[in-house]
Design a protein around this motif. Structure first.
Motif, PDB file in Angstrom:
ATOM      1  N   ASP A 129       0.830  -1.208   0.000  1.00 11.14           N
ATOM      2  CA  ASP A 129       0.000   0.000   0.000  1.00 11.14           C
ATOM      3  C   ASP A 129       0.864   1.258   0.000  1.00 11.14           C
ATOM      4  O   ASP A 129       0.505   2.277  -0.600  1.00 11.14           O
ATOM      5  N   VAL A 130       1.987   1.193   0.701  1.00  9.75           N
ATOM      6  CA  VAL A 130       2.932   2.315   0.779  1.00  9.75           C
ATOM      7  C   VAL A 130       4.335   1.752   0.610  1.00  9.75           C
ATOM      8  O   VAL A 130       4.659   0.712   1.187  1.00  9.75           O
ATOM      9  N   LEU A 131       5.178   2.426  -0.156  1.00 10.59           N
ATOM     10  CA  LEU A 131       6.558   1.992  -0.297  1.00 10.59           C
ATOM     11  C   LEU A 131       7.269   2.029   1.056  1.00 10.59           C
ATOM     12  O   LEU A 131       7.166   3.012   1.792  1.00 10.59           O
ATOM     13  N   SER A 132       7.977   0.960   1.379  1.00 13.53           N
ATOM     14  CA  SER A 132       8.720   0.904   2.635  1.00 13.53           C
ATOM     15  C   SER A 132      10.030   0.141   2.484  1.00 13.53           C
ATOM     16  O   SER A 132      10.791   0.012   3.441  1.00 13.53           O
ATOM     17  N   HIS A 133      10.292  -0.370   1.296  1.00 11.92           N
ATOM     18  CA  HIS A 133      11.512  -1.130   1.047  1.00 11.92           C
ATOM     19  C   HIS A 133      12.714  -0.191   1.099  1.00 11.92           C
ATOM     20  O   HIS A 133      12.639   0.944   0.621  1.00 11.92           O
ATOM     21  N   PRO A 134      13.835  -0.622   1.686  1.00 12.34           N
ATOM     22  CA  PRO A 134      15.037   0.221   1.642  1.00 12.34           C
ATOM     23  C   PRO A 134      15.386   0.615   0.213  1.00 12.34           C
ATOM     24  O   PRO A 134      15.326  -0.207  -0.699  1.00 12.34           O
ATOM     25  N   VAL A 135      15.749   1.876   0.051  1.00 18.11           N
ATOM     26  CA  VAL A 135      16.024   2.408  -1.280  1.00 18.11           C
ATOM     27  C   VAL A 135      17.510   2.239  -1.609  1.00 18.11           C
ATOM     28  O   VAL A 135      18.368   2.804  -0.924  1.00 18.11           O
ATOM     29  N   PRO A 136      17.832   1.479  -2.654  1.00 15.21           N
ATOM     30  CA  PRO A 136      19.232   1.383  -3.074  1.00 15.21           C
ATOM     31  C   PRO A 136      19.708   2.703  -3.685  1.00 15.21           C
ATOM     32  O   PRO A 136      19.022   3.300  -4.511  1.00 15.21           O
ATOM     33  N   VAL A 137      20.867   3.143  -3.237  1.00 20.50           N
ATOM     34  CA  VAL A 137      21.450   4.376  -3.749  1.00 20.50           C
ATOM     35  C   VAL A 137      22.865   4.063  -4.230  1.00 20.50           C
ATOM     36  O   VAL A 137      23.734   3.682  -3.438  1.00 20.50           O
ATOM     37  N   GLU A 138      23.098   4.191  -5.542  1.00 19.39           N
ATOM     38  CA  GLU A 138      24.426   3.968  -6.092  1.00 19.39           C
ATOM     39  C   GLU A 138      25.255   5.231  -5.891  1.00 19.39           C
ATOM     40  O   GLU A 138      24.826   6.329  -6.241  1.00 19.39           O
ATOM     41  N   VAL A 139      26.448   5.060  -5.310  1.00 13.10           N
ATOM     42  CA  VAL A 139      27.278   6.214  -4.964  1.00 13.10           C
ATOM     43  C   VAL A 139      28.698   6.022  -5.485  1.00 13.10           C
ATOM     44  O   VAL A 139      29.183   4.900  -5.627  1.00 13.10           O
ATOM     45  N   LEU A 140      29.364   7.130  -5.760  1.00 15.88           N
ATOM     46  CA  LEU A 140      30.784   7.080  -6.062  1.00 15.88           C
ATOM     47  C   LEU A 140      31.521   6.532  -4.843  1.00 15.88           C
ATOM     48  O   LEU A 140      31.217   6.926  -3.708  1.00 15.88           O
TER      49      LEU A 140
END
Length: 229
Positions: A129-140
């Motif tokens: 119903d609502v996004l709650s999954h950890p968000v992958p963030v690609e970083v240098l």
């Protein structure tokens, strides 16, 4: 941070449903992950039967799968357009997505947003119903500490993704690192997406906002198709 859950049968139905949309002469974006893999396999079968298509892979993994399936491939620079992209998701709420469980979200976003039609294939375990999954963030690599601090300032809890059966962190196809950032319930995904995009050192994040045109949800007995109005 690959997600688990959902039967292979449900994934197969979703992938094959999307593969059935591909018409002769189409340029197709080929997504990454276990559900998109079923679409690639079925598309390869159709190519063997005479279907004329070109695929644009989103990762090393999808390129290898497509080669094994016999699908002719091009790079994003080699094509004038992408008619249809087929890709999975780690979580779907309405038509907003979290992607990046396979650390391919930067290239996936390039291909998926370039497509005239973006079809998401998932099993029921990915719906929310609502996004709650950890968000992958690609970083240098040089910036991962600074980005982690900035994520904490925004109320998130970052975790450097570690490789399986290998010492050290996951390294993306682009040579970067991945922070999995837990924000709890994401009630304003568009706002969070803008915030993450604006952090120095961030290459790309896994929030896909306003990009999906259709969601194909495979079940044990069929496929539920949701189309954006």
């Amino acid at each position: 941070m690959k997600t688990t859950g959902g039967s292979d049968e449900a994934k197969r139905r979703a992938g094959e449903s999307a593969a059935a949309l591909v018409e002769p002469g189409t340029t197709v974006g080929l997504g990454t992950g276990s559900t998109a893999a079923h679409a690639i396999r079925r598309l390869g079968e159709r190519v063997a039967e005479g279907l004329d298509v070109v695929g644009v892979p989103t990762s090393f993994d999808s390129r290898q799968r497509a080669r094994e399936a016999g699908i002719p491939l091009r790079t994003l620079d080699d094509v004038d357009r992408i008619d249809l992209a087929i890709d999975g998701a780690d979580q779907v709420a309405d038509f907003e997505l979290v992607k990046g469980g396979g650390a391919a979200h930067a290239r996936e976003k390039l291909v998926d947003t370039a497509a005239e039609r973006f079809v998401v294939v998932v099993d029921p375990s990915k719906r929310a119903d609502v996004l709650s999954h950890p968000v992958p963030v690609e970083v240098l690599p040089v910036a991962h500490g600074l980005v982690a601090d900035a994520v904490r300032d925004e109320g998130g809890e970052p975790s450097l993704r570690r490789a399986e059966r290998k010492d050290g962190p996951v390294v993306t196809d682009n040579g970067n690192l991945v922070l999995d950032c837990d924000f709890g319930d994401i009630t304003a995904p568009a706002t969070l997406a803008r915030t993450l995009s604006g952090l120095p050192g961030v290459v790309e994040h896994g929030l896909f906002v306003g990009t999906a045109d259709e969601i194909h949800v495979g079940t044990e007995s069929g496929v539920r198709v949701h189309e954006r109005e």
